[in-house]
Every structure is written in structure tokens, then in C-alpha cells.
Design a protein around this motif. Structure first.
Motif, short mmCIF file in Angstrom:
data_model
loop_
_atom_site.label_atom_id
_atom_site.label_comp_id
_atom_site.label_asym_id
_atom_site.label_seq_id
_atom_site.Cartn_x
_atom_site.Cartn_y
_atom_site.Cartn_z
N LEU A 154 43.99 -34.22 68.61
CA LEU A 154 45.06 -35.20 68.85
C LEU A 154 44.50 -36.55 69.27
N ILE A 155 43.47 -36.51 70.12
CA ILE A 155 42.85 -37.77 70.56
C ILE A 155 42.23 -38.50 69.36
N ILE A 156 41.53 -37.74 68.50
CA ILE A 156 40.90 -38.35 67.32
C ILE A 156 41.96 -38.94 66.39
N LEU A 157 43.04 -38.18 66.14
CA LEU A 157 44.11 -38.66 65.26
C LEU A 157 44.77 -39.91 65.83
N THR A 158 45.01 -39.88 67.14
CA THR A 158 45.63 -41.05 67.78
C THR A 158 44.73 -42.27 67.66
N THR A 159 43.42 -42.05 67.86
CA THR A 159 42.47 -43.16 67.75
C THR A 159 42.46 -43.74 66.34
N VAL B 243 45.63 -45.74 65.77
CA VAL B 243 45.57 -47.02 66.47
C VAL B 243 44.66 -48.00 65.75
N VAL B 244 43.48 -47.50 65.30
CA VAL B 244 42.54 -48.37 64.60
C VAL B 244 43.15 -48.89 63.30
N ILE B 245 43.79 -47.98 62.53
CA ILE B 245 44.44 -48.40 61.28
C ILE B 245 45.54 -49.41 61.57
N GLY B 246 46.35 -49.14 62.60
CA GLY B 246 47.43 -50.06 62.95
C GLY B 246 46.91 -51.43 63.33
N LEU B 247 45.82 -51.44 64.13
CA LEU B 247 45.24 -52.72 64.52
C LEU B 247 44.68 -53.46 63.31
#
Length: 503
Positions: free
Chosen positions: A8-13, A16-20
């Protein structure tokens, strides 16, 4: 659970990176999307299209000759750009005729593909209109003939092949057609062509190396938008002015860009004419907006030794901020510098009265029609060459309601007629829309009402066009057809379009 937590942490990261990244990219595209040439260094004296040569036949017909041809032009030092033009490498000569004259134009096509010559703003028979039904084949000729029967005005000519109009106009096929009449000849207006009466054909362009770049940019659905402008085929132009009053015949010959013209010092000027001719009185203003195909005649007063710049300013009318930024509404262009001589020839004051409009006021309309505009078509229908969409009766007046039904800018051009704008969103139109018009800008989700009369001649089998004059939209099928018939008659079957190989 610890493994699930790590996933979950990896997916969230990753999210977030893609969104940024997407957000940063969108921000970059948005911040970099506006264009400005303000501060241009004007290096080149403005070219003035030559008056077209003509002869008068024994029966009194004024005859012109236009040849569509390929060529090359050095817009920038040492770089030859492939172009198209009429009787030359780029653009065409200025045709001129008087009201009441019989006209014939012999058109020859030496290009490698078929094209047409449409007489934008002219009242003439449908068979002579130069729309997509009057194609001229490679190596072919076509000689339209008509009698000029409309007031003095600034008109123009350009190609109109169905599906490829944008590309043909971009390459350089365009020119002015000026009409004169006895009433305007008696007015104290600047009239020395190329001296104090100046054609100003404005186009936006972009270069890819030596060649024109005609591609459409990402995130834009208006069509081609260039990153600089030229006037009469001249980049960075200046004009030496020797008279106190200068008449500018502004033509937006761009294929998609909308200009909001004014001067760099915000000086006021007099608007004296619109698409179809002179206004009833001069109107003082400091801005005039023109969408593709529209014209305006303005008169500006100069002082000895001064300089000012004709500029296109950022403007509204594009709908939301996205359309304004990516559709060109936020852009600024320095278009033409005016350089006044140290001593100027005196000019008479402008007359307070210019004439009487010859367009209906809606009081005698016998019917109404509605036209809903979206990029995919008009009234839900995409253009079909063999379908007649509307039938009008010769000699009658009608009121047409035109609404832009989505968020993209459009305008609306009707062949053969000049119309009066009765309303803009239920309100009286502003002064700049109170003259005779054949093209009108329709901002997103806005509605205009137009009064027009159809004088014919009747031809139930040869249609005129109505369409968006953002030419990419026209090419996509945002166009319809109407025929003029005698009372009690019906539309016929559209003749199969053919290319003229001789006429």
C-alpha cells in the motif's frame, strides 16, 4: 499484514509521484501556452498587394485574371519558404470594381490539386460563388461572371474546397476585393490606395525551419494557432505615414485566431465600416475584435513624427480560463508599426454621416430558423455535399438564431448575403456589430439573432454555404447548405460536384 502495508505504501507513493508529475506537466503547459510578441523590432517596410490588372470588354464587362500557383518566398533572410499564391508567390492582387459593373474573373489552376476561389461577402449567383461545388481541377480554368449589386465594402477571396480549406488558405491563397459606389466616392474619406487607404491582411504563422508549420497544438480544439503574425505577407512590418488620417482595412485572414485590435498607446480611432460596408456614422473606440473572415475599416489620426503599434490584446469571449489560455485568448501580438513623417499632409475631418444600411431590420421577416453550433456539426448534422439543409424563398427576409452550444469559440458565416445583428444574448448589439455583416463571432454558450434577405437569383439545385469560419471546424464538417427558390417551388437535387477543366 506487514507485506500488505508495504504494498500500500509503494502504491500510494507511485500514485503521488504520478500525480505530481501530471500536475507539474499541466502547470508547465498552462504557463507556457500563452504567446506574446509585444516589443517586436519592426525591420521590414510593409508590402502592399498590387492592384489587379483588368480589361474592359466591348460589352462593358470588367475582366480580371487570377492564376493559382506554387512558389517560394523569402519571409526571413536566406530562407525560402514553399508557398501558394494568386499571380505570385504569396497572397494575391487587390481586385477593385464599382457597383453596377459587370465582372468576369478568369481563374486558372496550376497547382497539383483541385481548389476553388470563393468571393467572401459578395452577392452573386450560387453557380459563381466559388464554394466546394465549383472546384477548379489542376490545369483547369473557371470564369465566374456576375454584376456587382451591393454597397462599397472591403471583401476578400480565398479557396473553399471541402475538407481542405484550412490548408489551402494557410499556404497563401487569399486577397482583397474592394467595392466602390457613388455614395462613398462623395465622402471625405482617405482613399489613396496604399498611401492613406491601406489593406491590412493579418495572418498568424509558425515556421519549422524554412517551411511553414501548419500543425495543430496539443490541448487546442480551435485549429491552427501561430506564434507570430504577418501583414500582407510581411513579417515585423512598419508603414511610413504621410497623412494626418490613415484608413486601415483590417482583414482577419487567419484560419482560427481571433484578434482584439487596438493601439499600443490605447489611442482611440474611428470605426467606419464592417464586413458589408460603411456604418451609418463613425464610431469612436479603442478596440475592435475580429474573428476569422471578419473585416473592419478604421481611421486613425497621426501626429507628425510619432510612432504607434497596431496590437492585438488579450481578450475575453473564449468561455472558461482553459479555452482562453489554450485557444489564444491570452495571447498578445505587435502587428504593424506606424511611423509618421515629420510633416503630414492635412486630412479633412471625417463626415458625421456615412450612409444608410441596406440590410433588413427584422421587421419584415417571414420566418425564423435556429442553428446550434458544435464542432461536430450544425443542428446535429455534419456537412454532406449532396444534402440541402435549408430552402429559402427569393425576395424574402428571415431571422436566424445562432447559438454556440458548447465551450469552444465559433463564428458563423453566411454566403451571398449581408445581415444585421439584431441581438446578442437578448441585448442590443454593441456599436461594432451594428453594421452590415456576413460573419459574426459567437462565444461559448452565447446566442445571436441575425436578419437577412435572400435576393437570388433562384437556383434550386446549386447551394450556398453557411459555416463556422474557424477553418479547421469547417473542414471537420461544421457547415450546411441552403438553396434559394421561387415562391411555391421546392429544392431540387444537388448537382454532383465536378472540377472545372474549362469554362
Amino acid at each position: 499484514m506487514s507485506r500488505l502495508k508495504r504494498v500500500l505504501i509503494i502504491l500510494t507513493t507511485v500514485v503521488v509521484v504520478i500525480g505530481l508529475a501530471l500536475g507539474g506537466g499541466a502547470l508547465y503547459l498552462y504557463s507556457d501556452a500563452d504567446v506574446s510578441t509585444v516589443g517586436t523590432e519592426f525591420r521590414t517596410e510593409l508590402a502592399v498587394p498590387p492592384p489587379a490588372k483588368s480589361t474592359v470588354t466591348p460589352n462593358g464587362t470588367r475582366r480580371f485574371e487570377l492564376t493559382m500557383q506554387a512558389g517560394q518566398k523569402e519571409f526571413r533572410a536566406g530562407k525560402q519558404t514553399p508557398t501558394w499564391g494568386f499571380n505570385g508567390d504569396f497572397l494575391g492582387p487587390t481586385l477593385r470594381a464599382k457597383r453596377g459593373e459587370k465582372i468576369e474573373v478568369k481563374i486558372k489552376n496550376t497547382l497539383g490539386e483541385a481548389s476553388t476561389v470563393h468571393w467572401h461577402g459578395m452577392h452573386l449567383p450560387a453557380k459563381m460563388d466559388g464554394g466546394p461545388h465549383q472546384m477548379v481541377a489542376p490545369g483547369g480554368t473557371f470564369s465566374p461572371r456576375w454584376t456587382v449589386n451591393q454597397p462599397a465594402a472591403t471583401l476578400w477571396y480565398h479557396p473553399h474546397p471541402h475538407g481542405t480549406t484550412e490548408r489551402h488558405v494557410q499556404r497563401g491563397l487569399a486577397g482583397m476585393f474592394l467595392l466602390d459606389d457613388e455614395k462613398s466616392a462623395r465622402l471625405a474619406l482617405p482613399r489613396k490606395y496604399g498611401v492613406d487607404d491601406l489593406p491590412v491582411i493579418v495572418q498568424d504563422v509558425r515556421f519549422n525551419g524554412a517551411k511553414f508549420d501548419h500543425g495543430h497544438q496539443i490541448l487546442r480544439d480551435t485549429g491552427f494557432l501561430g506564434d507570430r503574425t504577418m501583414v500582407n505577407g510581411t513579417l515585423d512590418p512598419y508603414k511610413l505615414v504621410g497623412d494626418e488620417l490613415l484608413r486601415l482595412r483590417l482583414l482577419n485572414a487567419s484560419t482560427a485566431r481571433i484578434y482584439d485590435f487596438g493601439f499600443s498607446d490605447d489611442r482611440r480611432f474611428a470605426l467606419i465600416g464592417t464586413d458589408g460596408g460603411l456604418l451609418e456614422q463613425p464610431t469612436g473606440t479603442d478596440r475592435i475584435q475580429l474573428s476569422p473572415g471578419e473585416r473592419a475599416e478604421i481611421v486613425v489620426r497621426m501626429k507628425p513624427g510619432e510612432r504607434t503599434v497596431l496590437r492585438s490584446f488579450p481578450h475575453s469571449g473564449y468561455g472558461d480560463g482553459w479555452q482562453g489560455r489554450f485557444g489564444g485568448g491570452d495571447d498578445s501580438f505587435d502587428v504593424l508599426q506606424l511611423r509618421a513623417a515629420k510633416a503630414l499632409r492635412p486630412s479633412p475631418q471625417l463626415p458625421g454621416e456615412l450612409g444608410t444600411l441596406e440590410v433588413p431590420d427584422g421587421s419584415d421577416s417571414v420566418g425564423e430558423r435556429f442553428f446550434g453550433l458544435v464542432t461536430t456539426g450544425i443542428n446535429g448534422k455534419k456537412m454532406k455535399m449532396d444534402r440541402i439543409d435549408e430552402t429559402v424563398v427569393r425576395g424574402t427576409a428571415e431571422t436566424w438564431t445562432v447559438r454556440n452550444e458548447h465551450g469552444t469559440p465559433h463564428n458563423f458565416h453566411v454566403h451571398d448575403v449581408q445581415f444585421r445583428v439584431l441581438e446578442v444574448d437578448g441585448e442590443e448589439p454593441p456599436p461594432e456589430l451594428r453594421g452590415a455583416k456576413d460573419t459574426v463571432f459567437v462565444p461559448p454558450f452565447k446566442t445571436v439573432k441575425l436578419a437577412m434577405r435572400f435576393e437570388g437569383p433562384a437556383d434550386p439545385e446549386t447551394p450556398y454555404m453557411y459555416h463556422c469560419h474557424l477553418l479547421y471546424h469547417e473542414d471537420l464538417g461544421m457547415m450546411g447548405q441552403f438553396v434559394v427558390v421561387e415562391k411555391g417551388r421546392q429544392a431540387g437535387k444537388v448537382r454532383t460536384p465536378h472540377s472545372h477543366s474549362g469554362h
